[in-house]
Design an enzyme around this catalytic site. Sequence first.
Site, mmCIF file in Angstrom:
data_model
loop_
_atom_site.group_PDB
_atom_site.id
_atom_site.type_symbol
_atom_site.label_atom_id
_atom_site.label_comp_id
_atom_site.label_asym_id
_atom_site.label_seq_id
_atom_site.Cartn_x
_atom_site.Cartn_y
_atom_site.Cartn_z
ATOM 1 N N CYS A 71 65.811 44.987 29.573
ATOM 2 C CA CYS A 71 65.525 46.146 30.442
ATOM 3 C C CYS A 71 65.718 47.476 29.713
ATOM 4 O O CYS A 71 64.862 48.367 29.796
ATOM 5 C CB CYS A 71 66.350 46.088 31.721
ATOM 6 S SG CYS A 71 68.147 46.072 31.480
ATOM 7 N N HIS A 124 71.847 46.691 34.605
ATOM 8 C CA HIS A 124 70.388 46.612 34.689
ATOM 9 C C HIS A 124 69.819 47.997 34.976
ATOM 10 O O HIS A 124 70.424 48.784 35.708
ATOM 11 C CB HIS A 124 69.968 45.632 35.787
ATOM 12 C CG HIS A 124 68.532 45.240 35.719
ATOM 13 N ND1 HIS A 124 68.023 44.476 34.697
ATOM 14 C CD2 HIS A 124 67.485 45.530 36.529
ATOM 15 C CE1 HIS A 124 66.719 44.305 34.892
ATOM 16 N NE2 HIS A 124 66.375 44.937 35.993
ATOM 17 N N HIS A 140 60.815 47.067 35.203
ATOM 18 C CA HIS A 140 62.025 46.614 34.523
ATOM 19 C C HIS A 140 61.723 45.283 33.864
ATOM 20 O O HIS A 140 60.663 44.692 34.076
ATOM 21 C CB HIS A 140 63.189 46.483 35.521
ATOM 22 C CG HIS A 140 62.939 45.495 36.613
ATOM 23 N ND1 HIS A 140 63.662 44.345 36.757
ATOM 24 C CD2 HIS A 140 62.018 45.484 37.613
ATOM 25 C CE1 HIS A 140 63.218 43.668 37.812
ATOM 26 N NE2 HIS A 140 62.213 44.346 38.344
#
Length: 169
Positions: A71, A124, A140
């Site tokens: 990511c 994340h 992502h």
Amino acid sequence: MVSNTVLQNKINFKVWLFALSLALASCGSSKRAKQAKMERANTVTSVVSYSKTYLGTPYKYGGMDPSGLDCSGLLQLSFMRYGVELPRTTRQMSKIGNKVKLSQVDVGDLVFFRTSKTSRRINHVGLIVKKTNKTIDFIHSSSSQGVMISSINNPYWRKSYVKSRRVIY
């Protein structure tokens, strides 16, 4: 001796000159502000478009090339192409730029999540690619599906959301 009329005319002229200089100065700053806004919009559009070229790319921990991306690698690569330097890790990214409330995010902003059940750390990150009255979509790299676009309305992402940051001004 100077008459009152001449003195008053000089004062009026100085007031008029001062007002004119303020007006002209504000026109210049307004023009610069519009130009900066346009430059930001162009950079955001470019970064978002470029990040979408990686849709479907597989996830690879630490990856930063078309063979695989994580990511933060996806975002660092996308921003770097347009001259915006980002740190390499999600946690480092979460500390730069300006805080933005989720209700005030815009395309180009970063959204951060805590997805681990065992850790309290942000792990994340995604890039907002679309915002409407009904949803906020972000790109992502998912460990299960690779580079993809998801909605913040998805209960999993809504529950995992931590914060947002603006890195392009």
